[in-house]
Design a protein around this motif. Sequence first.
Motif, PDB file in Angstrom:
ATOM      1  N   SER A 239      44.593  43.831  40.606  1.00 46.69           N
ATOM      2  CA  SER A 239      43.864  42.613  40.943  1.00 46.69           C
ATOM      3  C   SER A 239      43.790  41.663  39.750  1.00 46.69           C
ATOM      4  O   SER A 239      43.958  40.448  39.882  1.00 46.69           O
ATOM      5  N   LEU A 240      43.548  42.228  38.566  1.00 48.80           N
ATOM      6  CA  LEU A 240      43.502  41.409  37.345  1.00 48.80           C
ATOM      7  C   LEU A 240      44.867  40.818  37.025  1.00 48.80           C
ATOM      8  O   LEU A 240      44.983  39.664  36.603  1.00 48.80           O
TER       9      LEU A 240
ATOM     10  N   TYR B 171      50.430  46.930  31.216  1.00 48.22           N
ATOM     11  CA  TYR B 171      49.653  46.481  30.052  1.00 48.22           C
ATOM     12  C   TYR B 171      48.177  46.319  30.420  1.00 48.22           C
ATOM     13  O   TYR B 171      47.281  46.772  29.703  1.00 48.22           O
ATOM     14  N   VAL B 172      47.934  45.685  31.569  1.00 51.13           N
ATOM     15  CA  VAL B 172      46.545  45.461  32.005  1.00 51.13           C
ATOM     16  C   VAL B 172      45.871  46.781  32.342  1.00 51.13           C
ATOM     17  O   VAL B 172      44.701  46.995  32.022  1.00 51.13           O
ATOM     18  N   ALA B 173      46.599  47.690  32.994  1.00 42.21           N
ATOM     19  CA  ALA B 173      46.030  48.989  33.360  1.00 42.21           C
ATOM     20  C   ALA B 173      45.602  49.764  32.125  1.00 42.21           C
ATOM     21  O   ALA B 173      44.524  50.370  32.094  1.00 42.21           O
ATOM     22  N   CYS B 174      46.439  49.755  31.099  1.00 38.61           N
ATOM     23  CA  CYS B 174      46.097  50.466  29.859  1.00 38.61           C
ATOM     24  C   CYS B 174      44.932  49.791  29.150  1.00 38.61           C
ATOM     25  O   CYS B 174      44.037  50.458  28.607  1.00 38.61           O
ATOM     26  N   SER B 175      44.902  48.461  29.151  1.00 36.05           N
ATOM     27  CA  SER B 175      43.819  47.733  28.497  1.00 36.05           C
ATOM     28  C   SER B 175      42.526  47.869  29.263  1.00 36.05           C
ATOM     29  O   SER B 175      41.449  48.025  28.691  1.00 36.05           O
ATOM     30  N   ASN B 176      42.606  47.840  30.591  1.00 36.32           N
ATOM     31  CA  ASN B 176      41.409  47.899  31.426  1.00 36.32           C
ATOM     32  C   ASN B 176      40.729  49.253  31.341  1.00 36.32           C
ATOM     33  O   ASN B 176      39.516  49.364  31.475  1.00 36.32           O
ATOM     34  N   SER B 177      41.521  50.311  31.102  1.00 35.88           N
ATOM     35  CA  SER B 177      40.922  51.642  30.995  1.00 35.88           C
ATOM     36  C   SER B 177      40.030  51.753  29.764  1.00 35.88           C
ATOM     37  O   SER B 177      39.135  52.592  29.698  1.00 35.88           O
ATOM     38  N   LYS B 178      40.258  50.857  28.798  1.00 37.36           N
ATOM     39  CA  LYS B 178      39.460  50.861  27.571  1.00 37.36           C
ATOM     40  C   LYS B 178      38.352  49.807  27.617  1.00 37.36           C
ATOM     41  O   LYS B 178      37.273  49.993  27.071  1.00 37.36           O
TER      42      LYS B 178
END
Length: 428
Positions: A75-76, A186-193
Motif C-alpha cells: 500500500s505504501l 525496499y519499503v517492506a524492509c524499511s517498514n518492518s523497522k
Amino acid sequence: MEKHEESFKVVQVCNVEPYLDTTKPFSSPTSLPLTFFDLLWLRFPPVELLFFYELTNSTTFFYDTLLPNLKHSLSLTLQHFLPLAGNITWPSDSSKPIINYVKGDNSISFNVVESKESFKDLSSHHCEASKRHHLIPHLKISHEKASLLAIQVTLFPNNGFCIGITTHHAALDGKSLSTFMKSWSYVACSNSKHDSSFLSLPETLTPFFDRSLIQDHNNGIGISDAYVVDLMKQGGPNNRSLKIMNFSGPVKHDVVKSLFELTPSNIQKLKEHGKNDMKMKVINLSTFLVTSAYILACLAKAEQPKVEKVVFIISMDCRSRLDPSISTMYIGNCIAGQKIVFETKNLVGKNGFLNALEGINKALNSVKDVGVLNGAENWVSNMYSGFEGAFSLGESRNNNGGIEIGLALNKEELEAFSTIFVEGLESI
C-alpha cells in the motif's frame, strides 16, 4: 490445474489500495495516456512471475507479522506507483485507450492461498509448468476494462512462500516491473523497522511517469495513430475491445519451465571467446549480447528446426536510445524489437555461438545508424503475425552479476538443451 485443487485453499481474497491521507484531497492526476510503446502490447498475454522464499518461521509468524507487512508495504509502495492500481479503459470519446486510476476504483487484487504441494519441487530450477498454475494470480480483463496488476501470496506451511505477480503488458515492461518489485522490497524492509504511513524512495527507485518526453512521430507519421488503426482491425472492424488475443498456438504437452544460469565466470569466458574468434572484431561485448547469442545457438541445436531460416527478435531498452533519452526510472513500456534472420545451418553448426553473436551485434549496430524507431509504424502489424517461442533473461538471484535464463521446453528438448548448454561452456 484441476488435479491440484484439493491441495490448496484460498485463505484471503482482498484488494490493496494505495495508502492515502484521507484528511487531504485526492489531488493526483486521474489518468495516464498509453504511448505507442504501450499500445504495441495492448492485446498480448499478461506477464507472469513467481518469486519463491524459504521460510522456517511458524505459520503464526507468517500471518501475524510477515503478511501484514507485505500488504501494508505494498500500500505504501503504491503511493509512488498510483497508475498501477488503476485500469486500462477505452472511453468512447477517446481515440486511444488510457489508464484510469480514479479514487474508489484504484486497487490491486491481493489473494492469500495455502498449498500442500512440495515447496522444494515447485521452487526448483526445473518444474512442470502445469504444477505452478495455481500459484499465478489472474487479471480482471473484459472488453471494456483491464486491471494492470494482481498479486497472490501462497504459503507452504513450515517451508516457504511464493509471491505470484501478473501484470498487463501494456502497463509495464521488464525494467519497469523490476523497479516496482525492488521498490516494494525496499519499503517492506524499511517498514518492518519503522512502521509509517509514508516512506520516500531512494533516487535509484523513484519512478518516472512523464509520457511527454516520448515523441510520437517517425518520419512525420503519428506512430500511435498507426497502431490504433491496426489494433482496430484485429478481430474488427472497429474493434475497441481490450480482451487478450490468443497467441499460444497449438497446445504443447509436458512443458517444463526451467531456469539456467550463466555465472560471471561463464559470461567472461563467452566474451573472451567472442573477442578472439569473431570475424567482426568488437572491443566491448555486452553481457546481454553474449548471453542472447549463446542461448539462441543452444536452442537451435536442441530443437533442430526443419526450416532453412530462423527468425530471432531481440528486445532493446530504448530509454537511453531515444533522442532525447529519458530516465532509466521511466515506468511503462520502452522497448523495441529488432528482427534478425539467420540461416539455420549457421546456428546448428560448430560455430553457432559465433555466428549468432555476429548477427545480433550487426543488428544492434544498424540501430545506431538508422535510429531505434526506424519502421516503428509497422511494429504492431509485424508483432501480431505471431511467434513460436521465447526465453527470458534476468539478474541472478545470488546478486553476483550472473544471468538467469528462463525457458519452457518439453522434456526431450530440455534434456538436449541441458546437455548442449553445459558441454558448450566446458568446451570453450
